[in-house]
Design an enzyme around this catalytic site. Structure first.
Site, PDB file in Angstrom:
ATOM      1  N   THR A 147     -19.789  23.366  33.178  1.00 31.94           N
ATOM      2  CA  THR A 147     -20.721  22.237  33.246  1.00 31.94           C
ATOM      3  C   THR A 147     -20.897  21.753  34.672  1.00 31.94           C
ATOM      4  O   THR A 147     -22.018  21.479  35.132  1.00 31.94           O
ATOM      5  CB  THR A 147     -20.201  21.075  32.377  1.00 31.94           C
ATOM      6  OG1 THR A 147     -19.999  21.540  31.050  1.00 31.94           O
ATOM      7  CG2 THR A 147     -21.190  19.917  32.367  1.00 31.94           C
ATOM      8  N   TYR A 158     -25.585  19.429  20.703  1.00 29.39           N
ATOM      9  CA  TYR A 158     -26.883  18.981  20.179  1.00 29.39           C
ATOM     10  C   TYR A 158     -27.034  19.244  18.687  1.00 29.39           C
ATOM     11  O   TYR A 158     -27.463  18.382  17.937  1.00 29.39           O
ATOM     12  CB  TYR A 158     -28.050  19.608  20.953  1.00 29.39           C
ATOM     13  CG  TYR A 158     -29.399  19.012  20.576  1.00 29.39           C
ATOM     14  CD1 TYR A 158     -29.758  17.755  21.060  1.00 29.39           C
ATOM     15  CD2 TYR A 158     -30.276  19.669  19.721  1.00 29.39           C
ATOM     16  CE1 TYR A 158     -30.967  17.186  20.703  1.00 29.39           C
ATOM     17  CE2 TYR A 158     -31.479  19.100  19.357  1.00 29.39           C
ATOM     18  CZ  TYR A 158     -31.822  17.855  19.844  1.00 29.39           C
ATOM     19  OH  TYR A 158     -33.010  17.284  19.480  1.00 29.39           O
ATOM     20  N   TYR A 161     -13.501  24.738  24.397  1.00 25.04           N
ATOM     21  CA  TYR A 161     -13.775  23.558  25.222  1.00 25.04           C
ATOM     22  C   TYR A 161     -14.336  22.468  24.324  1.00 25.04           C
ATOM     23  O   TYR A 161     -15.425  22.611  23.764  1.00 25.04           O
ATOM     24  CB  TYR A 161     -14.759  23.939  26.331  1.00 25.04           C
ATOM     25  CG  TYR A 161     -15.150  22.817  27.290  1.00 25.04           C
ATOM     26  CD1 TYR A 161     -14.429  21.633  27.392  1.00 25.04           C
ATOM     27  CD2 TYR A 161     -16.261  22.970  28.120  1.00 25.04           C
ATOM     28  CE1 TYR A 161     -14.785  20.632  28.261  1.00 25.04           C
ATOM     29  CE2 TYR A 161     -16.628  21.971  29.011  1.00 25.04           C
ATOM     30  CZ  TYR A 161     -15.900  20.812  29.077  1.00 25.04           C
ATOM     31  OH  TYR A 161     -16.259  19.815  29.947  1.00 25.04           O
ATOM     32  N   ARG A 220     -20.350  15.082  25.587  1.00 29.61           N
ATOM     33  CA  ARG A 220     -21.517  15.903  25.928  1.00 29.61           C
ATOM     34  C   ARG A 220     -22.094  16.619  24.709  1.00 29.61           C
ATOM     35  O   ARG A 220     -23.300  16.842  24.631  1.00 29.61           O
ATOM     36  CB  ARG A 220     -21.150  16.946  26.988  1.00 29.61           C
ATOM     37  CG  ARG A 220     -20.936  16.374  28.376  1.00 29.61           C
ATOM     38  CD  ARG A 220     -20.700  17.489  29.390  1.00 29.61           C
ATOM     39  NE  ARG A 220     -20.512  16.973  30.735  1.00 29.61           N
ATOM     40  CZ  ARG A 220     -21.500  16.708  31.599  1.00 29.61           C
ATOM     41  NH1 ARG A 220     -22.758  16.908  31.236  1.00 29.61           N
ATOM     42  NH2 ARG A 220     -21.238  16.257  32.800  1.00 29.61           N
ATOM     43  N   LYS A 264      -9.539  23.540  26.361  1.00 28.60           N
ATOM     44  CA  LYS A 264      -9.784  22.512  27.359  1.00 28.60           C
ATOM     45  C   LYS A 264     -10.185  21.265  26.574  1.00 28.60           C
ATOM     46  O   LYS A 264     -11.260  21.217  25.976  1.00 28.60           O
ATOM     47  CB  LYS A 264     -10.893  22.939  28.329  1.00 28.60           C
ATOM     48  CG  LYS A 264     -11.246  21.878  29.372  1.00 28.60           C
ATOM     49  CD  LYS A 264     -12.424  22.308  30.223  1.00 28.60           C
ATOM     50  CE  LYS A 264     -12.813  21.204  31.217  1.00 28.60           C
ATOM     51  NZ  LYS A 264     -14.037  21.565  31.996  1.00 28.60           N
ATOM     52  N   ILE A 286      -8.279  21.528  33.882  1.00 27.00           N
ATOM     53  CA  ILE A 286      -9.454  22.081  34.571  1.00 27.00           C
ATOM     54  C   ILE A 286     -10.167  20.864  35.146  1.00 27.00           C
ATOM     55  O   ILE A 286     -10.779  20.089  34.420  1.00 27.00           O
ATOM     56  CB  ILE A 286     -10.342  22.904  33.641  1.00 27.00           C
ATOM     57  CG1 ILE A 286      -9.575  24.142  33.158  1.00 27.00           C
ATOM     58  CG2 ILE A 286     -11.630  23.322  34.363  1.00 27.00           C
ATOM     59  CD1 ILE A 286     -10.334  24.991  32.139  1.00 27.00           C
TER      60      ILE A 286
END
Length: 296
Positions: A46, A109, A135, A140, A164, A206
Site C-alpha cells: 500500500t 471494497y 494482510y 482500508r 500482517k 512491517i
C-alpha cells in the site's frame, strides 16, 4: 521463516515531478534502509502506491529494488486485490527467486464474509508454492479478518506462514498469538502497535516510519525480541510522535515528506493522494532532523 523476522519496511515508490518512477531515488532509499539495519524489504505494498501503478511500472519497481538490494536483504512482494480470479492469475504467472514471500491483502471494497475471505486465500494458496503472508487492514478494506479465519487458514495451508495484522486491536493480535501454530508469524502492520505485538510474542513489524528512521526503529524491535522492554519502550516513546505524524495527512504522503527532508526523494504522490502540506512538513522536519543529526 527466520528470514522474515524483525523490522520489515513497506517501501515507497518515489516519483519524479512528471509522476514517472524515480528509480535513482528508489535505489537511494534501499541503500538507506539496508545501512540503517532493517531486516527485510516489502515491495509494492500500500505504501508503494501499488494500486496506481500499471503492470510495466510494477516491473520497473521490482527490478530497481532487486538491483539496488543486490541480495543483501530478503524481499517480500505485495500481490493483492479484490478480484480473486485476477489475483490467482497474477500469482500463477509470478516467477522470481528474488522474493522470499508474497504479502496479500484481504479483499477490499467487496466486504466479503469470513467464508469469502477464507476461500479467497485458499484459492491463492493452491496455485503457488511461495510462502504467503496474509494482510488484515480493516481501516482500508472495510472488513475485518477475524482470528478464527486467520487460524483456520494457518492450520489448513502450509504455505500460509504469517499475517500482517493492522487491525489496531491488541486483543485480536493476542488471540492469534495465543492460538496460532508454532511457526506461524504474527507481524504488526501498525507502527504504534509494533513493540506491544513483539512483546506479546509476535515476529516483528512491517513498518512505514521504519524506512525513514531505520536505525532507531529496527533497534527498538530487536530490543523487543530480546525482551529488553525498558530499553525498547524508551525508543518507542522517542519515535511515537513520528508514528502519528506520518499518517496525519495519509500514507505515503507523510513518509515521502520525511524522505524529502532527508534529501532522498521528492514528496510527490499520485492522485487521489496529495502531497503533504507545508505545515506538516515543518512539523516533520522538527521531528526528523534531530534524529538524523545523531548519525550524521
Amino acid at each position: 521463516m527466520d528470514s522474515i523476522k524483525g523490522t520489515g519496511v513497506a517501501l515507497v515508490t518515489p516519483f519524479n515531478e512528471d509522476f514517472s518512477i524515480d528509480t535513482k531515488a528508489l535505489e537511494r532509499i534501499v541503500d538507506y534502509c539496508v545501512d540503517g539495519g532493517v531486516d527485510y524489504l516489502v515491495v509494492l505494498g500500500t505504501t508503494g502506491e501499488s494500486v496506481t501503478l500499471n503492470k510495466a511500472e510494477k516491473q520497473i519497481v521490482m527490478e530497481a529494488v532487486i538491483s539496488a538490494n543486490a541480495g543483501r536483504l530478503p524481499l517480500v512482494l505485495g500481490i493483492g486485490g479484490n478480484s480473486t480470479y485476477r489475483i490467482v492469475d497474477e500469482v500463477k504467472a509470478f516467477e522470481s527467486d528474488h522474493f522470499e514471500a508474497i504479502l496479500s491483502v484481504s479483499p477490499y471494497y467487496n466486504k466479503p464474509t469470513q467464508e469469502g475471505i477464507y476461500q479467497h486465500f485458499k484459492s491463492i494458496s493452491e496455485v503457488t508454492n511461495k510462502p504467503i503472508i496474509l494482510y488484515n487492514v480493516p481501516g482500508r478494506t472495510g472488513s475485518n479478518m477475524l482470528p478464527s479465519t486467520v487460524l483456520r487458514l494457518a492450520n489448513d495451508f502450509e504455505n500460509i506462514v504469517g499475517i500482517k495484522e493492522a487491525s489496531g486491536d491488541m486483543i485480536q493480535v493476542m488471540d492469534i498469538i495465543r492460538n496460532k501454530p508454532k511457526n506461524f508469524m504474527v507481524i504488526s502492520g501498525d507502527d504504534i502497535t509494533a513493540l506491544p505485538t513483539v512483546l506479546a510474542g509476535g515476529s516483528g513489524v512491517i513498518s512505514v516510519l521504519g524506512q525513514g528512521i531505520p536505525r532507531e526503529f529496527s533497534n527498538m524491535i530487536r530490543l523487543g525480541l530480546e525482551n529488553r522492554s525498558d530499553e525498547a519502550y524508551a525508543l518507542h516513546y522517542k519515535l511515537q510522535e513520528g508514528m502519528s505524524l506520518i499518517f496525519q495527512e495519509g500514507n505515503p504522503a507523510g513518509i515521502k515528506a520525511v524522505f524529502e527532508i532527508l534529501g532522498l526523494c521528492a514528496a510527490t504522490v499520485r492522485l487521489p493522494l496529495v502531497e503533504a502540506t507545508p505545515q506538516l512538513k515543518r512539523i516533520l522536519k522538527d521531528f526528523v532532523l534531530p534524529l538524523s543529526r545523531v548519525h550524521a
